[in-house]
Scaffold this motif. Sequence first.
Motif, PDB file in Angstrom:
ATOM      1  N   UNK A  60       0.873  -1.175   0.000  1.00  0.00           N
ATOM      2  CA  UNK A  60       0.000   0.000   0.000  1.00  0.00           C
ATOM      3  C   UNK A  60       0.905   1.218   0.000  1.00  0.00           C
ATOM      4  N   UNK A  61       0.714   2.129  -0.973  1.00  0.00           N
ATOM      5  CA  UNK A  61       1.609   3.278  -1.135  1.00  0.00           C
ATOM      6  C   UNK A  61       0.813   4.579  -1.083  1.00  0.00           C
ATOM      7  N   UNK A  62       1.251   5.484  -0.237  1.00  0.00           N
ATOM      8  CA  UNK A  62       0.657   6.821  -0.194  1.00  0.00           C
ATOM      9  C   UNK A  62       1.610   7.792  -0.874  1.00  0.00           C
ATOM     10  N   UNK A  63       1.224   8.296  -2.015  1.00  0.00           N
ATOM     11  CA  UNK A  63       2.027   9.274  -2.733  1.00  0.00           C
ATOM     12  C   UNK A  63       1.713  10.668  -2.190  1.00  0.00           C
ATOM     13  N   UNK A  64       2.746  11.400  -1.789  1.00  0.00           N
ATOM     14  CA  UNK A  64       2.528  12.709  -1.175  1.00  0.00           C
ATOM     15  C   UNK A  64       1.881  13.684  -2.157  1.00  0.00           C
ATOM     16  N   UNK A  69       1.255  18.036  -2.127  1.00  0.00           N
ATOM     17  CA  UNK A  69       2.442  18.504  -1.410  1.00  0.00           C
ATOM     18  C   UNK A  69       3.687  17.820  -1.949  1.00  0.00           C
ATOM     19  N   UNK A  70       4.837  18.437  -1.662  1.00  0.00           N
ATOM     20  CA  UNK A  70       6.139  17.850  -1.977  1.00  0.00           C
ATOM     21  C   UNK A  70       6.671  17.201  -0.708  1.00  0.00           C
ATOM     22  N   UNK A  71       7.225  15.993  -0.792  1.00  0.00           N
ATOM     23  CA  UNK A  71       7.734  15.340   0.418  1.00  0.00           C
ATOM     24  C   UNK A  71       8.722  16.218   1.172  1.00  0.00           C
ATOM     25  N   UNK A  72       8.649  16.165   2.511  1.00  0.00           N
ATOM     26  CA  UNK A  72       9.473  17.050   3.339  1.00  0.00           C
ATOM     27  C   UNK A  72      10.840  16.503   3.678  1.00  0.00           C
ATOM     28  N   UNK A  73      11.179  15.288   3.199  1.00  0.00           N
ATOM     29  CA  UNK A  73      12.487  14.730   3.526  1.00  0.00           C
ATOM     30  C   UNK A  73      13.580  15.316   2.642  1.00  0.00           C
ATOM     31  N   UNK A  74      14.803  14.944   2.924  1.00  0.00           N
ATOM     32  CA  UNK A  74      15.959  15.504   2.219  1.00  0.00           C
ATOM     33  C   UNK A  74      15.890  15.231   0.717  1.00  0.00           C
ATOM     34  N   UNK A 112      -1.021  -4.362  -5.282  1.00  0.00           N
ATOM     35  CA  UNK A 112      -0.453  -3.038  -5.009  1.00  0.00           C
ATOM     36  C   UNK A 112      -1.579  -2.009  -5.027  1.00  0.00           C
ATOM     37  N   UNK A 113      -1.713  -1.275  -3.928  1.00  0.00           N
ATOM     38  CA  UNK A 113      -2.690  -0.180  -3.842  1.00  0.00           C
ATOM     39  C   UNK A 113      -1.919   1.133  -3.778  1.00  0.00           C
ATOM     40  N   UNK A 114      -2.242   2.061  -4.673  1.00  0.00           N
ATOM     41  CA  UNK A 114      -1.543   3.348  -4.760  1.00  0.00           C
ATOM     42  C   UNK A 114      -2.549   4.477  -4.603  1.00  0.00           C
ATOM     43  N   UNK A 115      -2.324   5.324  -3.606  1.00  0.00           N
ATOM     44  CA  UNK A 115      -3.204   6.474  -3.386  1.00  0.00           C
ATOM     45  C   UNK A 115      -2.802   7.572  -4.365  1.00  0.00           C
ATOM     46  N   UNK A 116      -3.730   7.931  -5.259  1.00  0.00           N
ATOM     47  CA  UNK A 116      -3.451   8.934  -6.285  1.00  0.00           C
ATOM     48  C   UNK A 116      -3.964  10.318  -5.911  1.00  0.00           C
ATOM     49  N   UNK A 117      -5.019  10.360  -5.093  1.00  0.00           N
ATOM     50  CA  UNK A 117      -5.600  11.638  -4.688  1.00  0.00           C
ATOM     51  C   UNK A 117      -6.213  11.464  -3.307  1.00  0.00           C
ATOM     52  N   UNK A 118      -6.073  12.514  -2.472  1.00  0.00           N
ATOM     53  CA  UNK A 118      -6.575  12.452  -1.094  1.00  0.00           C
ATOM     54  C   UNK A 118      -7.227  13.781  -0.755  1.00  0.00           C
ATOM     55  N   UNK A 363       5.009  12.662   8.799  1.00  0.00           N
ATOM     56  CA  UNK A 363       4.430  13.270   7.604  1.00  0.00           C
ATOM     57  C   UNK A 363       3.398  12.318   7.023  1.00  0.00           C
ATOM     58  N   UNK A 364       2.158  12.765   6.933  1.00  0.00           N
ATOM     59  CA  UNK A 364       1.072  11.959   6.390  1.00  0.00           C
ATOM     60  C   UNK A 364       0.394  12.712   5.258  1.00  0.00           C
ATOM     61  N   UNK A 365      -0.548  12.038   4.601  1.00  0.00           N
ATOM     62  CA  UNK A 365      -1.301  12.705   3.548  1.00  0.00           C
ATOM     63  C   UNK A 365      -2.152  13.840   4.099  1.00  0.00           C
ATOM     64  N   UNK A 366      -2.492  13.756   5.383  1.00  0.00           N
ATOM     65  CA  UNK A 366      -3.294  14.814   6.006  1.00  0.00           C
ATOM     66  C   UNK A 366      -2.434  15.969   6.500  1.00  0.00           C
ATOM     67  N   UNK A 367      -1.131  15.860   6.336  1.00  0.00           N
ATOM     68  CA  UNK A 367      -0.219  16.904   6.797  1.00  0.00           C
ATOM     69  C   UNK A 367       0.722  16.377   7.862  1.00  0.00           C
ATOM     70  N   UNK A 368       1.436  17.284   8.485  1.00  0.00           N
ATOM     71  CA  UNK A 368       2.407  16.910   9.510  1.00  0.00           C
ATOM     72  C   UNK A 368       1.692  16.708  10.843  1.00  0.00           C
ATOM     73  N   UNK A 369       1.976  15.587  11.500  1.00  0.00           N
ATOM     74  CA  UNK A 369       1.375  15.280  12.790  1.00  0.00           C
ATOM     75  C   UNK A 369       2.461  15.168  13.852  1.00  0.00           C
ATOM     76  N   UNK A 370       2.105  15.557  15.084  1.00  0.00           N
ATOM     77  CA  UNK A 370       3.003  15.387  16.217  1.00  0.00           C
ATOM     78  C   UNK A 370       2.329  14.454  17.213  1.00  0.00           C
ATOM     79  N   UNK A 371       3.011  13.379  17.539  1.00  0.00           N
ATOM     80  CA  UNK A 371       2.405  12.347  18.378  1.00  0.00           C
ATOM     81  C   UNK A 371       3.088  12.304  19.742  1.00  0.00           C
ATOM     82  N   UNK A 372       2.338  12.642  20.799  1.00  0.00           N
ATOM     83  CA  UNK A 372       2.927  12.627  22.139  1.00  0.00           C
ATOM     84  C   UNK A 372       2.915  11.253  22.786  1.00  0.00           C
ATOM     85  N   UNK A 373       2.347  10.243  22.095  1.00  0.00           N
ATOM     86  CA  UNK A 373       2.336   8.883  22.642  1.00  0.00           C
ATOM     87  C   UNK A 373       2.850   7.913  21.597  1.00  0.00           C
TER      88      UNK A 373
END
Length: 699
Positions: A60-64, A69-74, A112-118, A363-373
């Motif tokens: 299962x692939x989530x394309x940013x 958005x453009x991926x936030x990694x290097x 193979x499942x590919x997310x094309x639009x979210x 980094x998710x398709x819904x944006x950047x998340x911060x997880x305290x747990x």
Amino acid sequence: MEILLKEEINGKTLSIQAGKVARQASGSVVVQYGDTIVLVTAVSDTKEKASSFLPLSVEYQEKIYAAGRIPGNYFRREIGRPSEKETLTARLIDRPIRPLFPQKYRFETQVIATVLSMDQENDPDTLAMLGASAALTISDIPFAGPIASVRVGRIDGQLQANPPISLWEKSDINIIVAGTKTGVVMVEGSANLISESEMMDAIFFGHEALKPLIDLQLKLQETHGVVKRAFEPPATDENLAGLLETEAAALIREALVIPEKTKRQVALRNVKAQVIEKLGEPYAEREEEIRDILGDLQKKISRDLILKEGRRIDNRKFDEIRPITCEVGVLPRPHGSALFTRGETQVLGVLTLGSGQDEQRVETLSGEEFRPFMLHYNFPPYSVGEVKRISGPSRRDIGHGGLSTRAIEKILPDKEDFDYTIRLVSEVLESNGSSSMGTVCSCCMALMDGGVPIKAPVAGIAMGLVQEDGQVVILSDILGDEDHTGDMDFKVAGTHDGISALQMDIKIHELPKQIMEKALEQARAGRLHILDKMAQAIGKPRREISPYAPTISTVQVHPDKIREIIGPGGKVIRGIQAETNTTINIDDSGTVKIAAFSKEEADAAIKIVKELTQEPEIGAIYDGTVVKITDFGAFVQILPGTDGLVHISQLANHRVTKVSDIVKEGDKLKVKVLEINRDGKIRLSHKAVLEEGNGRTRR
């Protein structure tokens, strides 16, 4: 030929399209719901693979780009290793479709499942599951589907199919239900401590909601499906099977009833080796076939023990839980720890508390998340007596960690009441059935040992099922061998009051409602028993957190003062942290959180922050510094970033003709705040200080 079929789900149109894209795959579909679109393909090799299991892989692939958005990694591209969400969704797809392939199908197959639009409102996971079934159904790949899936939520007491993401936080149920037209095949999700009857209502509400999606696939198959490839499972040599049963059945049964896992496995291996050796040279080239037949024979004898003799491998009753021992505080330096042992399954839970900087950024398709747990599950090879290369977490590790996370996060304190980042680590030390539920128990006790004010203790149990010829037996707290030979793996976690998480997989084609109801009730009784055992070791959270955990203090400052704490390029805040050995986080509202490992360090940082951000008070006296002189007076800094004007008439208690006769830039000057106008301008006086006899100084 293109085809597009549609169905209404929760007031929105769901469509499945075939025949337009990815046409060289064995089967391919595009599933759309709202503006979320998933492409799913299925391909099966035409050459049989030498394998002892179904060689199925699901990706299962989530394309940013799907979220614009453009991926936030290097590298600014999707990196090779799948994210946790991608791994968990791949498992969700795999589990309901795997049992629907023919027995002994050994052709390598890939979905193979590919997310094309979210669209940020409709999660792609259930669409990917539906698409996997549809792609397999219209392909030439043998598949006993279709199946379908929906997410079920309950908002304001009303059950909904596929509720939008924006309502998930308001929902006290979040489960994914997969099923055939006549029964449920998989359930996965969490709930806010609901009852067993409420969970059953949600599951079968979901089952009703998915039925139209199965009809949709059948219509698609009628118009766009191809003839299934011929497949006949290799015939079993009945003469050889009869010979092996004569030679090995009694020995296998004798080995199977050895209670200890390791001794039982050694005995079973020895039986198989003895039988192969006894058959001798004429059967030397058929060793793999012999092992397969012996494996089937072992499974049959295991099931007969339960169904015909009414006994389990370790002589427990069907609803009996293995012996449990619980210990807490087993590690001196971590912030909480617990050892949970249930039979031959043993899990060490370890707690670490941190500050806001320790939150996980994802980094998710819904944006950047911060997880305290965070909960991380580790399954080392020694836990099952094996030798393997240690690498990163496997799909299984991530899946078990995800289930345990859902079980525990429902009982964690609100962030406002306990402002820590929480990390739990599960170290599986021994495994013989349901280490994921052992993880829930050990980690819950580690939380209490660490003084985390949880809402209620939570425990978990794994249930099994053996069903044949009208006979049904539900097993509590299953062993690994019972899981392997049985028809169901049903894990349920919760408190005394209700369910927090569950996961059900079945190896038969569907599970009737009455059996699931009985399994849930039997699981509830087992869960309460385990919770009572845990309470004997620790019944509630300790009053104080570990002395080795950081203390977190909060200071509220005016948002305009944030820049004073941070300083140019972060120079000031880095200096405070270095000087006081603390970690400081500031949000836009002016909330300053200071994490320190001692009260003295925390107090030192708090003092500096308050000095940097304090507001001037009318009538207060300050030790100031002259920063500028003019013909009409002197500007004096009374606080960092804050200065006011001492008019020439307020420089002395006598008439001053020239400002420079009294002060120069850089001079220290004690001043009193006379007025702060609406524009924030401050009027100061040195004369008032002289008249008051120097008074009390604020600085």
